[in-house]
Design a protein around this motif. Structure first.
Motif, PDB file in Angstrom:
ATOM      1  N   PRO A   1     -16.503 -30.194 -18.059  1.00  0.00           N
ATOM      2  CA  PRO A   1     -16.633 -31.558 -17.576  1.00  0.00           C
ATOM      3  C   PRO A   1     -17.944 -31.664 -16.629  1.00  0.00           C
ATOM      4  CG  PRO A   1     -15.300 -30.682 -16.279  1.00  0.00           C
ATOM      5  CD  PRO A   1     -15.486 -29.653 -17.054  1.00  0.00           C
ATOM      6  N   TYR A   2     -18.451 -32.828 -16.982  1.00  0.00           N
ATOM      7  CA  TYR A   2     -19.759 -33.094 -15.952  1.00  0.00           C
ATOM      8  C   TYR A   2     -19.394 -33.522 -14.582  1.00  0.00           C
ATOM      9  CZ  TYR A   2     -24.486 -34.793 -14.671  1.00  0.00           C
ATOM     10  OH  TYR A   2     -25.493 -35.014 -14.005  1.00  0.00           O
ATOM     11  N   PHE A   3     -18.144 -34.119 -14.333  1.00  0.00           N
ATOM     12  CA  PHE A   3     -17.571 -34.721 -13.217  1.00  0.00           C
ATOM     13  C   PHE A   3     -16.111 -34.641 -13.304  1.00  0.00           C
ATOM     14  CE2 PHE A   3     -15.282 -38.227 -11.670  1.00  0.00           C
ATOM     15  CZ  PHE A   3     -16.050 -38.886 -10.399  1.00  0.00           C
ATOM     16  N   GLN A   4     -15.639 -34.273 -12.355  1.00  0.00           N
ATOM     17  CA  GLN A   4     -14.125 -34.150 -12.182  1.00  0.00           C
ATOM     18  C   GLN A   4     -13.717 -34.647 -10.934  1.00  0.00           C
ATOM     19  OE1 GLN A   4     -12.444 -30.674 -14.119  1.00  0.00           O
ATOM     20  NE2 GLN A   4     -12.436 -29.883 -12.042  1.00  0.00           N
ATOM     21  N   GLN A   5     -12.647 -35.430 -10.889  1.00  0.00           N
ATOM     22  CA  GLN A   5     -11.808 -36.047  -9.779  1.00  0.00           C
ATOM     23  C   GLN A   5     -10.435 -35.989  -9.687  1.00  0.00           C
ATOM     24  OE1 GLN A   5     -13.326 -39.960  -7.786  1.00  0.00           O
ATOM     25  NE2 GLN A   5     -11.446 -40.372  -9.028  1.00  0.00           N
ATOM     26  N   VAL A   6      -9.966 -35.585  -8.523  1.00  0.00           N
ATOM     27  CA  VAL A   6      -8.346 -35.288  -8.755  1.00  0.00           C
ATOM     28  C   VAL A   6      -7.744 -36.314  -7.603  1.00  0.00           C
ATOM     29  CG1 VAL A   6      -6.362 -33.757  -8.304  1.00  0.00           C
ATOM     30  CG2 VAL A   6      -8.612 -33.184  -9.715  1.00  0.00           C
ATOM     31  N   ILE A   7      -7.127 -37.265  -7.701  1.00  0.00           N
ATOM     32  CA  ILE A   7      -6.425 -37.727  -6.409  1.00  0.00           C
ATOM     33  C   ILE A   7      -4.956 -37.567  -6.205  1.00  0.00           C
ATOM     34  CG2 ILE A   7      -5.915 -40.246  -5.554  1.00  0.00           C
ATOM     35  CD1 ILE A   7      -8.366 -41.304  -7.222  1.00  0.00           C
ATOM     36  N   LEU A   8      -4.475 -37.064  -5.176  1.00  0.00           N
ATOM     37  CA  LEU A   8      -2.883 -36.508  -4.928  1.00  0.00           C
ATOM     38  C   LEU A   8      -2.376 -37.505  -4.002  1.00  0.00           C
ATOM     39  CD1 LEU A   8      -4.453 -33.022  -4.149  1.00  0.00           C
ATOM     40  CD2 LEU A   8      -3.125 -33.496  -6.097  1.00  0.00           C
ATOM     41  N   ASN A   9      -1.058 -37.353  -4.271  1.00  0.00           N
ATOM     42  CA  ASN A   9      -0.041 -37.972  -3.232  1.00  0.00           C
ATOM     43  C   ASN A   9       0.342 -36.771  -2.250  1.00  0.00           C
ATOM     44  OD1 ASN A   9       1.985 -38.899  -1.977  1.00  0.00           O
ATOM     45  ND2 ASN A   9       2.723 -40.069  -3.863  1.00  0.00           N
ATOM     46  N   PRO A  10      -0.126 -36.773  -1.208  1.00  0.00           N
ATOM     47  CA  PRO A  10      -0.037 -35.617  -0.332  1.00  0.00           C
ATOM     48  C   PRO A  10       1.696 -35.725   0.080  1.00  0.00           C
ATOM     49  CG  PRO A  10      -0.650 -37.708   0.984  1.00  0.00           C
ATOM     50  CD  PRO A  10      -0.805 -38.035  -0.499  1.00  0.00           C
ATOM     51  N   PHE A  11       2.539 -36.501  -0.226  1.00  0.00           N
ATOM     52  CA  PHE A  11       3.752 -36.524   0.085  1.00  0.00           C
ATOM     53  C   PHE A  11       4.496 -35.607  -0.926  1.00  0.00           C
ATOM     54  CE2 PHE A  11       2.606 -40.277   2.387  1.00  0.00           C
ATOM     55  CZ  PHE A  11       3.151 -40.152   3.631  1.00  0.00           C
ATOM     56  N   ASP A  12       4.227 -35.380  -2.038  1.00  0.00           N
ATOM     57  CA  ASP A  12       4.468 -34.583  -3.001  1.00  0.00           C
ATOM     58  C   ASP A  12       3.322 -34.028  -4.082  1.00  0.00           C
ATOM     59  OD1 ASP A  12       6.362 -33.062  -4.260  1.00  0.00           O
ATOM     60  OD2 ASP A  12       7.884 -34.563  -4.390  1.00  0.00           O
ATOM     61  N   PRO A  13       2.368 -33.389  -3.704  1.00  0.00           N
ATOM     62  CA  PRO A  13       1.073 -33.179  -4.606  1.00  0.00           C
ATOM     63  C   PRO A  13       1.538 -32.610  -6.087  1.00  0.00           C
ATOM     64  CG  PRO A  13       1.014 -31.669  -2.946  1.00  0.00           C
ATOM     65  CD  PRO A  13       2.577 -32.615  -2.481  1.00  0.00           C
ATOM     66  N   PHE A  14       2.617 -31.837  -6.082  1.00  0.00           N
ATOM     67  CA  PHE A  14       2.983 -31.081  -7.209  1.00  0.00           C
ATOM     68  C   PHE A  14       4.042 -31.910  -8.067  1.00  0.00           C
ATOM     69  CE2 PHE A  14       1.257 -27.720  -4.476  1.00  0.00           C
ATOM     70  CZ  PHE A  14      -0.001 -27.770  -5.463  1.00  0.00           C
ATOM     71  N   ASP A  15       5.202 -32.290  -7.384  1.00  0.00           N
ATOM     72  CA  ASP A  15       6.077 -32.901  -8.182  1.00  0.00           C
ATOM     73  C   ASP A  15       6.077 -34.447  -8.560  1.00  0.00           C
ATOM     74  OD1 ASP A  15       7.760 -30.856  -8.574  1.00  0.00           O
ATOM     75  OD2 ASP A  15       8.865 -31.269  -6.541  1.00  0.00           O
ATOM     76  N   LYS A  16       4.841 -35.057  -7.927  1.00  0.00           N
ATOM     77  CA  LYS A  16       4.406 -36.543  -8.410  1.00  0.00           C
ATOM     78  C   LYS A  16       3.071 -36.214  -9.371  1.00  0.00           C
ATOM     79  CE  LYS A  16       7.512 -38.544  -5.827  1.00  0.00           C
ATOM     80  NZ  LYS A  16       8.654 -39.550  -6.281  1.00  0.00           N
ATOM     81  N   LYS A  17       2.848 -37.395 -10.066  1.00  0.00           N
ATOM     82  CA  LYS A  17       1.838 -37.482 -11.005  1.00  0.00           C
ATOM     83  C   LYS A  17       0.591 -37.527 -10.033  1.00  0.00           C
ATOM     84  CE  LYS A  17       3.607 -38.951 -15.254  1.00  0.00           C
ATOM     85  NZ  LYS A  17       3.654 -40.033 -16.460  1.00  0.00           N
ATOM     86  N   CYS A  18      -0.353 -36.701 -10.234  1.00  0.00           N
ATOM     87  CA  CYS A  18      -2.071 -37.041  -9.794  1.00  0.00           C
ATOM     88  C   CYS A  18      -2.659 -37.895 -10.542  1.00  0.00           C
ATOM     89  CB  CYS A  18      -2.348 -35.768  -9.012  1.00  0.00           C
ATOM     90  SG  CYS A  18      -3.064 -34.752 -10.403  1.00  0.00           S
ATOM     91  N   LEU A  19      -3.907 -38.427 -10.259  1.00  0.00           N
ATOM     92  CA  LEU A  19      -4.630 -39.082 -10.869  1.00  0.00           C
ATOM     93  C   LEU A  19      -5.929 -38.279 -11.074  1.00  0.00           C
ATOM     94  CD1 LEU A  19      -4.496 -42.548  -9.063  1.00  0.00           C
ATOM     95  CD2 LEU A  19      -3.034 -41.731 -10.739  1.00  0.00           C
ATOM     96  N   LEU A  20      -6.397 -38.035 -12.512  1.00  0.00           N
ATOM     97  CA  LEU A  20      -7.362 -37.388 -13.040  1.00  0.00           C
ATOM     98  C   LEU A  20      -8.307 -37.989 -13.589  1.00  0.00           C
ATOM     99  CD1 LEU A  20      -5.317 -34.400 -14.499  1.00  0.00           C
ATOM    100  CD2 LEU A  20      -5.852 -34.593 -12.248  1.00  0.00           C
ATOM    101  N   ARG A  21      -9.654 -37.704 -13.388  1.00  0.00           N
ATOM    102  CA  ARG A  21     -10.730 -38.360 -14.260  1.00  0.00           C
ATOM    103  C   ARG A  21     -11.725 -37.318 -14.468  1.00  0.00           C
ATOM    104  NH1 ARG A  21     -15.400 -42.493 -11.774  1.00  0.00           N
ATOM    105  NH2 ARG A  21     -16.193 -43.191 -14.208  1.00  0.00           N
ATOM    106  N   PHE A  22     -12.127 -37.265 -15.669  1.00  0.00           N
ATOM    107  CA  PHE A  22     -13.200 -36.339 -16.127  1.00  0.00           C
ATOM    108  C   PHE A  22     -14.201 -36.954 -16.636  1.00  0.00           C
ATOM    109  CE2 PHE A  22      -9.059 -33.893 -16.555  1.00  0.00           C
ATOM    110  CZ  PHE A  22      -9.299 -32.935 -16.026  1.00  0.00           C
TER     111      PHE A  22
END
Length: 504
Positions: free
Chosen positions: A267-288
């Motif tokens: 990717p040229y650009f990559q961003q990950v938005i996480l929920n700190p209350f449950d970063p692995f069991d809740k969905k995060c928001l990905l943008r490429f």
């Protein structure tokens, strides 16, 4: 000459309404009618110099301001003059004869930008001549000069900050007008003379001026280098990630991460938005964003399809502004409502120029945003430390991971070869502040070096700035003294925040 409009004494708030001040005068500078670009630059710079001289004579502090975008109080001044530049917004092409014989950049790659031109206006000007910027922030409403002054960055992992574009700076002090560039000359002596400026060609002074935090003088114009125009394809989705994916990102295995969630390419650009209350069991928001050749026959899709405005502040700021109960499941609901699975790998491609990946948005009042920047290779080591302490401190905001290369400028926060920028964006309430403070304390306690964004909430002081930047800080102070050797000139640009940071 520039026209001066004195809007009088008033209370002024910055764009996001996070800081305000009582002004002695709000002054707007407006471009004059000169047709010759060099004569116009000369007239504007002389107008600014005369204003600064008057301010020095009467001991009035001055803050130049573009869009007033920074949420930090870096652009406010109590009982002083706020000098607005947004109507100093012309851009100019250069000819080969305007360049020094030693210049290694082709004239068609260069664009001369007045201080008040917004990032969006620079995008448009560049595209009109078949060029593009290579990076930028999450929005496009900032003035280009202001974005450079604070080290605004995006998540282009092959680039640093927006100030990396800068090849020369026209800087005005109460005494003098300069064009500052590296020792390897860019503009010709004749061009500089016709703008009424003196020449400074010095690598250290230029590196200080690229990211000057508003404390080296008043920038009236900048010369920037652009890239050949290109397009990007957007993929964005909500998805669960695993701990091993954090390890991949820490090692810079971006293609591997992209292949798991997006396309099988870097990717040229990559961003990950996480929920700190449950970063692995809740969905995060990905943008490429993936780089594509320019095709003038491809019409730009709606901004939403390009993910424009899908930074964390835009997504969550309004939803969180009136609640201090924004925890866990409520946060997750808002995240996914604002960022639907609407542009996945199987959907029709959304492709547009780089300038169409952002859009303007309304100010978001009562927001909090802070960030830490550190060596990307330590992300795996510190991830749990950061998330756990942020949550322990009551932080109720989202956490965003961005990735950038080492950025230009002595005071660039992204000063490791490869950097991860970790943003904390949400409502301006005590829990946001306390969670961020816990992160700072935890990183310090673990002996992890990190820096903070000049334009955001940062809790910095002079002692800490010296510690974070070391010799770069000393070199920056030296450069400032070369441009403004008289302390009375430096005091013209003083406000409470810059004094606290040790920059004035």
């Amino acid at each position: 000459m520039a026209r001066i409009v004195n809007l009088g004494q008033q209370v002024w708030s910055n764009y996001h309404q996070t800081a305000e001040c009582n002004l002695k005068a709000r002054i707007e500078l407006i471009n004059g009618d000169e047709k010759n670009g060099r004569a116009h630059l000369k007239g504007v710079a002389e107008t600014v110099r005369d204003l600064l001289r008057e301010a020095r004579q009467y001991h009035i502090p001055v803050r130049p301001v573009g869009a007033g975008w920074s949420p930090s109080p870096i652009n406010v001044v109590e009982d002083g003059w706020l000098v607005e530049t947004l109507r100093l917004n012309r851009t100019y092409k250069l000819a080969a004869k305007d360049l020094h014989e030693d210049c290694e950049v082709a004239a068609e790659a260069l664009l001369l930008v007045q201080a008040g031109a917004t990032v969006d206006e620079v995008y448009e000007s560049a595209e009109e001549i078949g060029r593009s910027l290579r990076t930028g922030g999450a929005s496009n409403g900032q003035s280009f000069a202001g974005a450079c002054a604070t080290g605004t960055h995006g998540s282009v992992w092959q680039a640093g900050g927006i100030q990396d574009h800068v090849r020369a700076v026209q800087m005005v002090t109460p005494e003098r007008i300069f064009w500052i560039s590296p020792e390897k000359a860019v503009l010709s002596d004749a061009f500089i003379a016709q703008t009424g400026s003196e020449i400074i060609r010095d690598d250290r002074i230029f590196a200080a001026a690229q990211l000057h935090v508003g404390a080296m003088g008043f920038v009236t114009a900048m010369l920037i280098e652009t890239d050949p125009i290109y397009m990007v394809q957007n993929i964005q989705k909500a998805a669960k990630i695993k701990r091993e994916h954090i390890d991949w990102l820490s090692r810079g295995e971006f293609r591997k991460f992209s292949n798991a969630f997006g396309l099988n390419e870097s990717p040229y650009f990559q961003q990950v938005i996480l929920n700190p209350f449950d970063p692995f069991d809740k969905k995060c928001l990905l943008r490429f964003l993936y780089k594509r050749p320019f095709d003038p026959n491809i019409p730009p899709p709606p901004p939403r399809d390009m993910g424009a405005g899908y930074d964390a502040l835009t997504l969550l700021g309004k939803a969180m502004a009136h609640s201090d109960l924004f925890k866990g499941a409520i946060m997750q609901f808002a995240m996914e409502q604002g960022y639907p699975d609407n542009r996945d790998v199987d959907d029709p491609p959304a492709i547009a120029t780089w300038g169409h990946t952002t859009e303007e948005h309304a100010p978001i009042a009562s927001l909090f945003n802070g960030s830490v920047t550190l060596d990307r290779n330590r992300l795996s080591e510190v991830f749990d430390l950061i998330i756990n302490n942020f949550r322990r401190g009551g932080g109720g905001t989202v956490v965003t991971l961005r990735f950038v290369r080492q950025a230009a400028g002595l005071l660039a926060p992204a000063h490791w070869p490869d950097n991860v920028v970790i943003d904390f964006d949400g409502p301006n309430i005590e829990s946001s502040h306390s969670g961020y403070k816990k992160v700072i304390e935890a990183l310090d306690g673990a002996g992890i070096p990190f820096t903070r964004h000049w334009g955001k909430t940062n809790n910095l002081d002079e002692q800490r700035v010296k510690r974070d930047y070391g010799q770069n800080f000393a070199d920056w102070k030296w450069a400032q003294a070369q441009v403004m050797p008289d302390p009375a000139d430096r005091q013209v640009f003083a406000n409470e925040e810059l004094v606290k940071l040790g920059l004035i």
